[in-house]
Design a protein around this motif. Structure first.
Motif, mmCIF file in Angstrom:
data_model
loop_
_atom_site.group_PDB
_atom_site.id
_atom_site.type_symbol
_atom_site.label_atom_id
_atom_site.label_comp_id
_atom_site.label_asym_id
_atom_site.label_seq_id
_atom_site.Cartn_x
_atom_site.Cartn_y
_atom_site.Cartn_z
ATOM 1 N N TYR A 455 1.437 -1.009 -0.362
ATOM 2 C CA TYR A 455 0.014 0.424 0.405
ATOM 3 C C TYR A 455 1.010 1.263 0.336
ATOM 4 N N GLN A 456 1.767 0.934 0.345
ATOM 5 C CA GLN A 456 3.354 2.093 0.077
ATOM 6 C C GLN A 456 4.074 1.836 -0.934
ATOM 7 N N TYR A 457 4.723 2.802 -2.019
ATOM 8 C CA TYR A 457 5.464 2.797 -3.039
ATOM 9 C C TYR A 457 6.305 3.814 -3.139
ATOM 10 N N PRO A 458 7.686 3.831 -3.253
ATOM 11 C CA PRO A 458 8.668 4.870 -3.535
ATOM 12 C C PRO A 458 7.870 6.349 -4.190
ATOM 13 N N PRO A 459 8.069 7.295 -4.221
ATOM 14 C CA PRO A 459 7.417 8.463 -4.884
ATOM 15 C C PRO A 459 7.650 8.809 -5.941
ATOM 16 N N GLU A 460 8.635 7.851 -6.680
ATOM 17 C CA GLU A 460 8.718 8.045 -8.325
ATOM 18 C C GLU A 460 7.460 7.231 -9.178
ATOM 19 N N PHE A 461 7.451 6.689 -8.495
ATOM 20 C CA PHE A 461 6.087 5.472 -8.915
ATOM 21 C C PHE A 461 4.915 6.435 -9.277
ATOM 22 N N GLN A 462 4.418 7.538 -8.143
ATOM 23 C CA GLN A 462 3.241 8.659 -8.115
ATOM 24 C C GLN A 462 2.651 8.371 -9.735
ATOM 25 N N VAL A 463 3.436 9.259 -10.737
ATOM 26 C CA VAL A 463 2.598 9.592 -11.533
ATOM 27 C C VAL A 463 1.221 8.314 -11.868
ATOM 28 N N LEU A 464 2.142 7.129 -12.374
ATOM 29 C CA LEU A 464 1.463 6.333 -13.133
ATOM 30 C C LEU A 464 0.732 5.556 -12.445
ATOM 31 N N ASN A 465 0.201 5.814 -11.143
ATOM 32 C CA ASN A 465 -0.625 5.819 -10.335
ATOM 33 C C ASN A 465 -1.678 6.326 -10.241
ATOM 34 N N VAL A 466 -1.115 7.642 -10.129
ATOM 35 C CA VAL A 466 -3.014 8.563 -10.397
ATOM 36 C C VAL A 466 -2.582 7.757 -11.384
ATOM 37 N N LEU A 467 -2.255 7.228 -12.717
ATOM 38 C CA LEU A 467 -2.849 7.316 -14.181
ATOM 39 C C LEU A 467 -4.045 6.277 -13.613
ATOM 40 N N SER A 468 -3.235 4.650 -13.640
ATOM 41 C CA SER A 468 -4.301 3.747 -13.023
ATOM 42 C C SER A 468 -5.358 4.152 -12.251
ATOM 43 N N THR A 469 -4.914 4.773 -11.242
ATOM 44 C CA THR A 469 -6.960 5.485 -10.243
ATOM 45 C C THR A 469 -7.561 6.084 -11.189
ATOM 46 N N ALA A 470 -7.124 7.329 -12.445
ATOM 47 C CA ALA A 470 -7.750 8.221 -12.722
ATOM 48 C C ALA A 470 -8.474 7.271 -13.659
ATOM 49 N N GLY A 471 -8.055 6.247 -14.461
ATOM 50 C CA GLY A 471 -8.358 5.124 -15.328
ATOM 51 C C GLY A 471 -9.536 4.361 -14.815
ATOM 52 N N ALA A 472 -9.230 3.869 -13.349
ATOM 53 C CA ALA A 472 -10.084 3.005 -12.751
ATOM 54 C C ALA A 472 -11.777 3.837 -12.919
ATOM 55 N N THR A 473 -11.400 5.071 -12.590
ATOM 56 C CA THR A 473 -12.386 6.079 -12.867
ATOM 57 C C THR A 473 -13.683 6.312 -13.840
ATOM 58 N N VAL A 474 -12.767 5.941 -14.719
ATOM 59 C CA VAL A 474 -13.334 6.469 -16.014
ATOM 60 C C VAL A 474 -13.986 4.582 -16.422
ATOM 61 N N LEU A 475 -13.697 3.851 -16.155
ATOM 62 C CA LEU A 475 -13.645 2.088 -15.987
ATOM 63 C C LEU A 475 -14.777 2.249 -15.661
ATOM 64 N N GLY A 476 -15.039 2.921 -14.505
ATOM 65 C CA GLY A 476 -16.071 2.557 -13.653
ATOM 66 C C GLY A 476 -17.135 3.123 -14.051
ATOM 67 N N VAL A 477 -17.719 4.349 -14.968
ATOM 68 C CA VAL A 477 -18.131 5.075 -15.974
ATOM 69 C C VAL A 477 -18.883 3.904 -16.548
ATOM 70 N N GLY A 478 -17.367 3.525 -17.393
ATOM 71 C CA GLY A 478 -17.881 2.889 -18.532
ATOM 72 C C GLY A 478 -18.875 1.367 -18.299
ATOM 73 N N TYR A 479 -18.585 0.909 -17.243
ATOM 74 C CA TYR A 479 -19.683 -0.112 -16.376
ATOM 75 C C TYR A 479 -20.808 0.220 -15.788
ATOM 76 N N LEU A 480 -20.909 1.461 -15.256
ATOM 77 C CA LEU A 480 -22.610 1.714 -15.101
ATOM 78 C C LEU A 480 -22.985 1.994 -15.778
ATOM 79 N N LEU A 481 -22.950 2.518 -17.471
ATOM 80 C CA LEU A 481 -23.425 3.532 -18.126
ATOM 81 C C LEU A 481 -24.611 1.613 -18.463
ATOM 82 N N PRO A 482 -24.169 0.324 -19.178
ATOM 83 C CA PRO A 482 -24.797 -0.656 -20.127
ATOM 84 C C PRO A 482 -25.879 -0.894 -18.400
#
Lengths: 547, 97, 237
Positions: A455-482
């Motif tokens: 659940y913790q990681y070195p700060p240099e990994f944060q950008v990629l993790n933020v992208l991943s979380t952002a994607g997950a939000t979009v994905l959630g919307v995509g699942y809710l629509l159907p």
């Protein structure tokens, strides 16, 4: 007796034949049972998705600041357990398989309708047990339950979770048993093995895995429960046991289990690609037999999950070689689907968009599996986010996309309504974008060294993790629509004709929605599968099937 | 089916039953004889013969009209063997260097 | 399979057996489906027990001497007797089915009762064995003890109690699971006995009897392997 195609409600079908909770909870109609499953697995999908949301929220920041370490362990464990055992494994077979297998072979129901209902109740009982386990503390071992942590050290509710999965496992076994007997014994006259839709071949192969593999994880769970309560020592090094024995027994099932998750989806993709290319699947026999080959080879590779666990190097070599071999039948399918597209008359309806998504994402997921099968690479990326990305590409980018494609493809048949095509294409696009944004960064994260289950990681990994979380939000919307527009369509959607896609297959020769017994008279099959030339010909030559 | 076959199932059942009991007796007695590493092999071979007798004759696998049931048995035994053999491959070669 | 429609099956001049379920076209299809279904279920049971056999074989190879010592301490005569008991019970099962096929009601009822008696005998003998193990402190757990038990063939060496405990753990789980299946079998046969008593089985229809028989024979086969593996590792003096 021909039935007029009026709006739903004018004509008796399996949905309006009887009303009331009892007529649903005590039904033996495979189509109603399929809908019971649809509601249940959707519910558990939300639960698993909720845990995913919490995981991705925690991983927005390098510090462990949303939840404590022990809680985080529970989050990824519950996410995995719910998604694997209560969503992915049942999903396509229990929903689309239950609904379509009898119809596709020209039968009135499965071979054992009451056992089918029992399957659903076992699933529900297992699900309730799992819910109770989660609400009273949950489990923190990872969905893989590794010993001796799960047997001798953790204080969480292993036995209860194990029993929940044990019960759900029997649901899976009985479904598989039902399908195999049905496909062998209940095919309509003329429906020879070589005329079966590839969806049926895929479910047959899946059922073999369910039948032969699930009992092994069942006994493993029994042993873990026994060890935990009676301190037996079978897996405990302090008492002379071997923790790796657990892993051997666990993965003997859990690797083939991933083929339980993907094979039905591949069956769906075959149906969709054929229909929306207006062509017979290229290399029908190869695709059919590759399903069986995947089922067989899938049982031979399990220790590739244990390369760094302490197995002998020689065993690792053997399993590595076999793991390369298991990729071959999957590749055969991808090549044949691609060849089907060639010079096909392609339509881009929503089901086809999901099929395209499957083709690309499953290929990436599958190829990265080969990376992991290579011992030299695996040593570096095992237990990192590379693995997490690999299996999410296959299970979400592959299995789940196939499931959504299938739900869209057969929705008119199931509900008698058309879903809104514009919204569906938009949702498919959102899912595709959201998915890649979520999981592609995880390949990179794993490659540069971020371990999984941290659940913790070195700060240099944060950008990629933020992208991943952002994607997950979009994905959630995509699942809710159907979910929203499917529900909407049940009341406001345009009534569906019997065969809105002009697709091949016996299921399309029934009304939308079908009557309880599917076919008034047993069909007699005299044509090959995927006879799209005949369907699209100016003068329809097909043998009429009285209904 | 002629009348002649009405009694032959009985003869067959009792013969198989006798064979099973003899096999059990031999297994028991052989265990007390020093055969080294062949003790286990002898016991398992006799056990397999007994299991086959039960499956083929008592469970009527022999007279089955189609090969399907035999395929179910063969496939199951095959995958059980995979489990046993491939995990033994790990344990058996851990000490190798 | 002829072109049997539901209408034809219903209007069949022979009249169909009330046991024919409506989603099947013919009784033969129903019987063949039941048979295939039961064999597949037995396949799952083979894999279920198979996991235990896998664990057992691995540890037996690893700790052969300790397992041999532990195996010697369980009663091979009782084990062999139980094997014979189950073999006899399998005979009475096939006799019961033959009795149904030839309308011999007395033999049918008698064979079913005998089968159950054999099953109860098996469980009784098992109970005696478990009691012995309990008294000798060979049940895994806090009160387990296996001190200073010589390894067969090496009277100067003693077995490792921790490894012996693994043997007993597997012994109890494997025979316990088997006994549980026996108990389920007895429940099944109680139901079959009731059906037979009510005259539900005819030469044309005795499928539940055949299915129950398959299950019972399977339980017998499991024991056929358990006996030599558990009881007879190294018995020579």
């Amino acid at each position: 007796m021909p039935m007029p195609n009026g709006p739903q409600g004018e004509r008796e079908n399996y949905l309006n034949k009887e009303y009331g909770a009892g007529s649903w909870l005590l039904t033996t109609d495979h189509k109603r049972i399929a809908l019971l499953y649809l509601m249940s697995i959707t519910f558990f999908f939300f639960i698993g998705g909720f845990f995913a949301l919490l995981i991705r929220l925690e991983l927005l920041t390098p510090a462990g600041d949303l939840v404590q370490a022990d809680t985080y362990n529970k989050l990824f464990t519950m996410h995995g357990m719910v998604m694997v055992f209560f969503f992915l494994i049942p999903s396509i077979p229990a929903v689309l398989g239950n609904f379509l297998v009898p119809m596709m072979i020209g039968a009135r129901d499965l071979a054992f309708p009451r056992i089918n209902l029992l399957s659903w109740y076992l699933y529900i009982i297992g699900g309730v047990m799992m819910l109770h386990c989660m609400l009273t503390g949950g489990v923190d071992t990872g969905w893989t339950f590794y010993t001796p942590f799960s047997t001798a050290f953790t204080n969480t509710k292993i036995v209860e979770a194990g029993l929940a999965i044990f019960v759900a496992g029997f649901s899976s076994i009985l479904t598989g048993l039902n399908f195999v007997v049905t496909i062998h014994r209940m095919r309509a006259p003329g429906m020879t093995w070589s005329r079966l839709p590839l969806f049926i071949w895929a479910h047959y192969a899946t059922s073999i895995i369910q039948i032969l593999g699930t009992p092994v994880v069942a006994i493993t769970i029994v042993l873990v429960a026994a060890e935990r309560t009676l301190h037996l020592g079978i897996f405990d090094p302090k008492l002379g046991g071997d923790p790796l024995l657990f892993q051997h027994l666990f993965w003997f099932y859990s690797h083939p289990a991933v083929y339980i998750m993907i094979l039905p989806s591949m069956g769906i993709v075959s149906e969709i690609i054929a229909c929306f290319s207006r062509k017979r699947i290229f290399g029908y026999s190869f695709v059919a037999l590759s399903s069986i080959a995947i089922a067989v080879f899938g049982f031979l590779v399990w220790a590739h999950h244990m390369f760094v666990a302490g197995i002998s190097v020689y065993a690792a070599l053997v399993f590595s070689l076999l793991s390369y071999a298991v990729a071959v039948p999957s590749a055969v399918k991808v090549f044949n689907w691609t060849a089907t597209l060639y010079k096909g008359s392609i339509r881009y309806d929503a089901p086809m968009l999901y099929a395209f998504g499957f083709l690309g994402l499953f290929t990436i997921g599958g190829l990265t599996g080969l990376f992991l099968a290579c011992l030299g690479i695996d040593v570096h990326v095992t237990d990192t986010y590379f693995v997490v990305a690999h299996f999410h590409y296959i299970m979400v980018g592959g299995a789940l996309m196939g499931y959504l494609g299938g739900m869209h493809f057969w929705w008119p048949k199931i509900s008698g309504r058309l879903y809104p095509e514009g919204w569906a294409r938009l949702a498919a696009l959102i899912v595709f974008i959201g998915f890649n944004l979520t999981f592609f960064p995880q390949f990179i994260l794993g490659y540069v060294g971020m371990p999984r289950r941290y659940y913790q990681y070195p700060p240099e990994f944060q950008v990629l993790n933020v992208l991943s979380t952002a994607g997950a939000t979009v994905l959630g919307v995509g699942y809710l629509l159907p979910m929203i527009y499917f529900l909407w369509s049940m009341r406001y959607g345009k009534p569906a004709p019997d065969n809105p896609w002009n697709a091949a297959g016996l299921e399309w020769k029934t009304p939308s929605p079908p009557t309880t017994y599917n076919f008034e008279q047993e069909p007699v099959v005299t044509w090959e599968a995927y006879n799209y030339e005949e369907l699209d010909a100016p003068h329809k030559e097909e043998v009429p099937v009285a209904r | 089916m002629s009348d002649h076959t009405k009694s032959s199932p009985l003869k067959m059942y009792f013969s198989v039953w006798a064979a099973l009991l003899v096999g059990t007796f031999i297994t028991y007695k052989a265990a007390f004889i020093e055969l080294g590493r062949f003790n286990a092999g002898v016991a398992l071979i006799i056990a397999t013969v007994k299991a086959l007798l039960v499956a083929l004759f008592f469970m009527h696998l022999k007279g089955a009209s189609e090969k399907l049931l035999k395929m179910v048995v063969i496939s199951t035994v095959f995958f059980l063997f995979i489990l046993l053999v491939l995990s033994m491959a790990d344990y058996g070669t851990r000490a190798w260097h | 399979m002829h072109d049997s429609t539901v209408a034809a099956a219903h209007g069949n001049a022979h009249g169909h057996n009330p046991a024919l379920l409506h989603h099947f076209a013919t009784e033969e299809q129903q019987r063949n489906s039941a048979s295939l279904g039961m064999w597949i279920f037995l396949a799952t049971e083979v894999m279920f027990f198979g996991g235990l056999f896998c664990a057992y074989l691995i540890y037996r190879r690893w700790y052969f001497d300790d397992f041999a010592a532990a195996s010697k301490s369980i009663n091979a005569t009782l084990g062999a007797t139980n094997t014979a008991v189950l073999i006899c019970s399998s005979l009475t099962v096939v006799l019961a089915i033959w009795a149904a096929q030839t309308s011999r009601r007395a033999l049918l009822i008698g064979s079913l009762v005998l089968t159950m008696l054999f099953g109860l005998t098996f469980l009784g003998i098992k109970g005696i064995e478990y009691k012995d193990k309990f008294e000798e402190h060979h049940v895994p757990g806090a009160s387990f003890s296996f001190d200073r038990v010589p390894i067969p063939g090496h009277a100067d060496q003693f077995a490792n109690p921790r490894h012996a405990q693994i043997f007993f753990a597997l012994y109890f789980v494997m025979t316990g699971l088997h006994a549980l299946h026996m108990i389920i079998g007895l429940g099944l046969f109680t139901w079959l006995l009731m059906m037979a008593w009510k005259g539900r089985f005819t030469p044309e229809y005795h499928t539940p009897l055949e299915m129950g028989g398959l299950y019972w024979h399977f339980v017998d086969i499991v024991w056929i392997y358990l006996f030599p593996l558990l009881y007879l590792i190294d018995r020579h003096p």
